[in-house]
Write an enzyme that holds these catalytic residues in place. Structure first.
Site, PDB file in Angstrom:
ATOM      1  N   GLU A  67      -1.847  -4.614  -0.344  1.00 34.76           N
ATOM      2  CA  GLU A  67      -1.894  -3.243   0.169  1.00 34.76           C
ATOM      3  C   GLU A  67      -2.941  -2.407  -0.563  1.00 34.76           C
ATOM      4  O   GLU A  67      -2.643  -1.304  -1.025  1.00 34.76           O
ATOM      5  CB  GLU A  67      -0.507  -2.593   0.062  1.00 34.76           C
ATOM      6  CG  GLU A  67       0.586  -3.400   0.762  1.00 34.76           C
ATOM      7  CD  GLU A  67       1.946  -2.696   0.779  1.00 34.76           C
ATOM      8  OE1 GLU A  67       2.172  -1.807  -0.053  1.00 34.76           O
ATOM      9  OE2 GLU A  67       2.769  -3.045   1.649  1.00 34.76           O
ATOM     10  N   GLU A  69       5.563  -8.712   4.825  1.00 29.16           N
ATOM     11  CA  GLU A  69       6.794  -8.215   4.208  1.00 29.16           C
ATOM     12  C   GLU A  69       7.596  -7.484   5.263  1.00 29.16           C
ATOM     13  O   GLU A  69       7.061  -6.651   5.991  1.00 29.16           O
ATOM     14  CB  GLU A  69       6.501  -7.208   3.078  1.00 29.16           C
ATOM     15  CG  GLU A  69       5.717  -7.764   1.909  1.00 29.16           C
ATOM     16  CD  GLU A  69       5.510  -6.725   0.796  1.00 29.16           C
ATOM     17  OE1 GLU A  69       6.233  -5.706   0.761  1.00 29.16           O
ATOM     18  OE2 GLU A  69       4.600  -6.931  -0.023  1.00 29.16           O
TER      19      GLU A  69
END
Ligand SMILES: *[C@@H]1O[C@H](CO)[C@@H](O)[C@H](O)[C@H]1NC(C)=O
Ligand SMILES: *[C@@H]1O[C@H](CO)[C@@H](O)[C@H](O)[C@H]1NC(C)=O
Ligand SMILES: *[C@@H]1O[C@H](CO)[C@@H](O)[C@H](O)[C@H]1NC(C)=O
Ligand SMILES: *[C@@H]1O[C@H](CO)[C@@H](O)[C@H](O)[C@H]1NC(C)=O
Ligand SMILES: *[C@@H]1O[C@H](CO)[C@@H](O)[C@H](O)[C@H]1NC(C)=O
Length: 485
Positions: free
Chosen positions: A124, A269
């Site tokens: 990220e 995720e």
């Protein structure tokens, strides 16, 4: 997840209820294993847990060779990770990327070695919370890593990619069909997805319906789940009934706009925490996972994406050292507790059997010792200063919200805090003092349903990489030889 956090734009959304009523099987579910805990389960325990639960893939956040080698010959596919902190160096010099591939990848690739298909470059990296600090380095790092993989002849089999938070794209007022990459990073995202397309690599995205709900007071709660109870969201002729489909289709639209509509999507995720927030509980986590596994067992894709999608759950175990800047829930994402006990019934194959997952076996704990509070007629300030110390350096995130520990009396809460710190410090005698307000006991200090845990006994090898041990051994042997002479 955060390893930072997210704010998916749930704004518009939703799904055509593709009512495929058949119970198909979920193929090869994956799971994330983060190790930001004071004591982590041994990789041997992890391998066993995954096998026992039919979980076929694991995603790691780094590439510690000692950990990775435990997956050799297990049939479990491993996604290696490269932490953001290495991006600048990997972007800077191709030789660094070559060294990374040599030490962290090729050593595992041999007959009976580790099954590696993806390398996650960064995690990220474009979160708004990072203020653009990885913006210049991420793509060059990805480029260098894939080039180094190609150079050792593994390019056809192993793909580098970048797990992105869903905040790299948003939907306009139209809904998912209006999806595009965030304006401030659009040019870079376009380069990245075109690179992925040219290398037959997947786009990896982390999606958190929990955060959509927790961060937006007016988010319709049922839209985070899959039970169809939410007011559907209409986008043209498509009706969306859950935020996951809406979010994925926003990504599909963004990819199409970048000319990369055929890049495969992996959800890196997805999951629901069990504590540390108004919306975090075992019941809601179970509701989420039940709906999720049902959905993916019956419906492969989304209204705009018909291929099946690979999913990695987040996550395997709780991590008591994760930053709680985003919220206390950060330490409670585990489907299993810190020691590998399942928290709720869930069927990873989506067959609705409502069985408890299989717990970790042969887990080693420290001695049966607890640290508890003993009142000495101290002042309120003294007590609260010690409690603060224990909570800041230990973990008190289970003392709030709806957790069973939130119902403890004030003095039991102090004991809980002292004990957590004591366990996280490996039961070091000096960590159970608190200005004379604490003592070590051998009688189980657990109160009602609020477990006072005992820390895991970890192999010293966990913190010292095998290579380092080997080097130390060789140096000692050489020294001994020299002394003999
Ligand atoms: C794992 O899969 C096997 C074969 O499909 C099945 O017999 C077993 O019950 C599954 N285990 C769990 C925990 O779901
Ligand atoms: C290999 O990976 C480890 C763990 O992620 C990292 O610390 C190390 O720097 C990497 N090695 C190289 C040569 O980059
Ligand atoms: C980003 O900027 C904010 C405000 O300027 C600052 O508080 C924060 O520490 C910065 N974060 C990073 C990762 O640089
Ligand atoms: C327990 O602690 C809370 C907050 O610190 C305080 O408001 C409350 O009065 C305390 N209760 C008792 C019975 O001491
Ligand atoms: C302490 O008691 C609790 C509740 O009965 C139990 O679950 C836990 O396993 C016990 N801990 C140890 C180390 O025996």
């Amino acid at each position: 997840m955060v390893r930072a956090m997210t704010k998916p734009s749930w704004a518009v959304t939703v799904i055509m209820a593709v009512a495929v009523a058949q119970l198909a099987c979920v193929e090869g579910i994956g799971i994330n294993w983060g190790n930001q805990a004071s004591q982590n389960l041994h990789p041997r325990n992890i391998v066993q847990m995954l096998k026992d639960n039919n979980i076929t893939k694991i995603k790691l956040f780094d590439s510690d060779a000692w950990v990775v080698k435990h997956f050799a010959g297990t049939g479990i596919e491993v996604m290696l990770g490269i932490p953001n902190l290495h991006l600048a160096s990997l972007a800077d010099r191709y030789s660094h990327a070559k060294a990374w591939v040599k030490t962290n990848l090729t050593r595992h690739i041999h007959q009976g070695g580790v099954d590696i298909k993806y390398v996650a470059v960064g995690n990220e990296p474009f979160l708004t919370a990072y203020n653009g600090s990885n913006l210049q380095t991420t793509f060059p790092a990805l480029w260098n890593i894939q080039k180094a993989i190609n150079e050792v002849g593994l390019g056809n089999k192993i793909k580098a990619t970048i797990p992105q938070n869903a905040d790299v794209y948003d939907s306009g007022t139209k809904g998912p069909s209006g999806g595009d990459f965030r304006a401030d990073i659009r040019a870079t995202m376009k380069q990245i997805v075109q690179f992925l397309r040219d290398n037959n690599a997947p786009f990896v995205v982390n999606i958190y319906p929990f955060l959509s709900l927790s961060l937006n007071p007016d988010f319709p709660i049922e839209f985070a789940f899959f039970s169809g109870g939410a007011q559907p969201v209409q986008d043209g002729s498509i009706t969306y009934t859950n935020v996951l489909d809406a979010n994925l289709d926003t990504l599909v639209s963004a990819l199409k706009k970048a000319g990369c509509g055929n890049v495969p999507i992996i959800v890196g995720e997805i999951g629901w925490p069990t504590d540390g927030d108004k919306y975090a509980s075992v019941d809601l986590a179970k509701k989420f996972y039940d709906g999720f596994f049902n959905k993916i067992a019956t419906t492969k894709g989304t209204p705009l994406y018909k291929n099946s999608i690979e999913y990695y759950l987040f996550g395997l175990t709780d991590e008591n050292l994760k930053s709680i800047a985003p919220g206390d829930f950060e330490r409670h994402w585990g489907i299993f507790t810190y020691d590998g006990q399942p928290k709720f019934a869930v069927d990873f194959l989506g067959q609705n059997t409502n069985k408890m997952p299989v717990a970790a076996k042969n887990v080693k704990y420290l001695e049966k010792k607890w640290c508890v509070y003993v009142s000495k007629g101290e002042t309120v300030n003294e007590l609260s200063a010690n409690m603060d110390y224990a909570c800041t350096n230990g973990d008190c995130t289970a003392l709030k919200y709806s957790s069973p520990c939130s119902k403890l009396s004030n003095s039991s809460k102090v004991s809980y805090a002292f004990n957590m710190f004591f366990q996280m410090m490996y039961q070091d005698v000096e960590s159970c003092d608190f200005g004379g307000l604490a003592k070590i006991v051998t009688k189980n200090a657990t109160v009602g349903n609020c477990l006072f845990p005992i820390a895991l006994d970890i192999d010293w090898a966990w913190s010292v990489a095998a290579d380092v041990r080997f080097t130390v051994l060789v140096v000692l042997l050489v020294l001994l030889l020299l002394l003999e002479l």
